[in-house]
Motif scaffolding. Structure first.
Motif, PDB file in Angstrom:
ATOM      1  N   ARG A  32       0.845  -0.838   0.544  1.00 47.65           N
ATOM      2  CA  ARG A  32       0.402   0.140   0.220  1.00 47.65           C
ATOM      3  C   ARG A  32       0.710   1.296   0.275  1.00 47.65           C
ATOM      4  N   ALA A  33       2.025   0.684   0.826  1.00 44.27           N
ATOM      5  CA  ALA A  33       2.743   2.368   0.944  1.00 44.27           C
ATOM      6  C   ALA A  33       3.551   2.640  -0.453  1.00 44.27           C
ATOM      7  N   LEU A  34       3.709   1.679  -1.080  1.00 42.21           N
ATOM      8  CA  LEU A  34       4.651   1.401  -2.225  1.00 42.21           C
ATOM      9  C   LEU A  34       3.807   2.017  -3.543  1.00 42.21           C
ATOM     10  N   ARG A  52      10.874   6.782  -7.594  1.00 38.74           N
ATOM     11  CA  ARG A  52      11.549   6.016  -7.483  1.00 38.74           C
ATOM     12  C   ARG A  52      12.219   7.164  -6.337  1.00 38.74           C
ATOM     13  N   ARG A  53      12.121   8.162  -6.103  1.00 35.49           N
ATOM     14  CA  ARG A  53      12.611   9.496  -5.108  1.00 35.49           C
ATOM     15  C   ARG A  53      12.126   8.516  -3.670  1.00 35.49           C
ATOM     16  N   LYS A  54      11.038   8.419  -4.227  1.00 39.44           N
ATOM     17  CA  LYS A  54       9.873   8.059  -2.747  1.00 39.44           C
ATOM     18  C   LYS A  54      10.596   6.592  -1.749  1.00 39.44           C
ATOM     19  N   ASN A  59      13.007   2.782   1.781  1.00 35.97           N
ATOM     20  CA  ASN A  59      14.120   2.010   2.091  1.00 35.97           C
ATOM     21  C   ASN A  59      15.168   3.048   2.879  1.00 35.97           C
ATOM     22  N   GLU A  60      15.756   3.933   2.913  1.00 35.44           N
ATOM     23  CA  GLU A  60      16.388   4.867   3.944  1.00 35.44           C
ATOM     24  C   GLU A  60      15.224   4.137   5.375  1.00 35.44           C
ATOM     25  N   ASN A  77      13.073  -5.422   0.857  1.00 35.79           N
ATOM     26  CA  ASN A  77      14.296  -6.122   0.237  1.00 35.79           C
ATOM     27  C   ASN A  77      13.584  -7.351  -0.491  1.00 35.79           C
ATOM     28  N   GLY A  78      12.458  -7.511   0.603  1.00 30.06           N
ATOM     29  CA  GLY A  78      11.888  -9.283   0.508  1.00 30.06           C
ATOM     30  C   GLY A  78      10.740  -8.459  -0.849  1.00 30.06           C
ATOM     31  N   ILE A  79      10.134  -7.427  -1.140  1.00 31.17           N
ATOM     32  CA  ILE A  79       9.128  -7.173  -1.896  1.00 31.17           C
ATOM     33  C   ILE A  79       9.808  -6.803  -3.503  1.00 31.17           C
ATOM     34  N   ARG A  80       8.708  -8.340  -4.099  1.00 28.58           N
ATOM     35  CA  ARG A  80       9.335  -7.214  -5.296  1.00 28.58           C
ATOM     36  C   ARG A  80       8.146  -6.121  -6.031  1.00 28.58           C
ATOM     37  N   TRP A  81       9.356  -5.206  -6.833  1.00 25.76           N
ATOM     38  CA  TRP A  81       7.247  -4.156  -7.207  1.00 25.76           C
ATOM     39  C   TRP A  81       8.949  -3.010  -7.703  1.00 25.76           C
ATOM     40  N   ASN A  82       8.263  -3.110  -9.348  1.00 24.46           N
ATOM     41  CA  ASN A  82       8.344  -2.013 -10.405  1.00 24.46           C
ATOM     42  C   ASN A  82       8.083  -0.682 -10.231  1.00 24.46           C
ATOM     43  N   ALA A  83       9.069   0.034  -9.829  1.00 25.84           N
ATOM     44  CA  ALA A  83       8.299   2.001 -10.091  1.00 25.84           C
ATOM     45  C   ALA A  83       7.423   2.416 -11.838  1.00 25.84           C
ATOM     46  N   PRO A  84       7.363   3.148 -11.878  1.00 31.95           N
ATOM     47  CA  PRO A  84       6.597   3.289 -13.420  1.00 31.95           C
ATOM     48  C   PRO A  84       7.529   3.339 -14.088  1.00 31.95           C
TER      49      PRO A  84
END
Length: 146
Positions: A32-34, A52-54, A59-60, A77-84
């Protein structure tokens, strides 16, 4: 008075939408955050570079939580996610036409000091476009000399 109401509204929103640090270990919460970082506040899609910046900022935050001992490893790190996808399309309204470029280069040529050098730098996009086409002959429409 309006500023006070805005702060109160922001505080209420933050309290209603806050999650605990431990909830960030849940995949659904992170997804949901992503998904949220890909949208602007008005619900329209955010620019890909913004997303990508967010994500890097999130991540930080999670890396800091690992350092502080809240997590053993970063749950992101365990989540597969593709940025737009990045939209590299250029808005034609933002590109100067040849007459505007000629006026700009003429004005730069009249500058003292680094003006002529700047004029050369301003011609680079024209040269690069010419080189990108792979043509060895001059472009059909060239920028007038400064």
């Amino acid at each position: 008075m309006a500023a006070v109401r805005l702060v109160e509204h922001s505080d209420a929103w933050g309290i209603a939408n806050a999650v605990t640090v431990s909830a960030l270990a849940e995949v659904d919460v992170l997804r949901r955050a992503l998904d949220g970082i890909c949208r602007k506040l008005d619900g329209t899609p955010a620019a890909a570079k913004t997303a990508r910046r967010k994500r890097a900022a999130l991540n930080e935050v999670l890396n800091t939580a690992v350092e502080k001992g809240y997590f053993v490893k970063n749950p992101l790190n365990g989540i597969r996610w593709n940025a737009p996808a990045v939209n590299e399309e250029v808005d034609p309204a933002a590109v100067p036409n040849p007459v505007q470029v000629g006026r700009l280069l003429a004005a730069v040529g009249r500058l003292r000091g680094r003006g002529p050098a700047l004029g050369g730098v301003l011609r680079l996009p024209v040269l690069r476009g010419h080189a990108a086409r792979g043509s060895h002959s001059p472009p059909a429409r060239t920028v007038p000399p400064a």
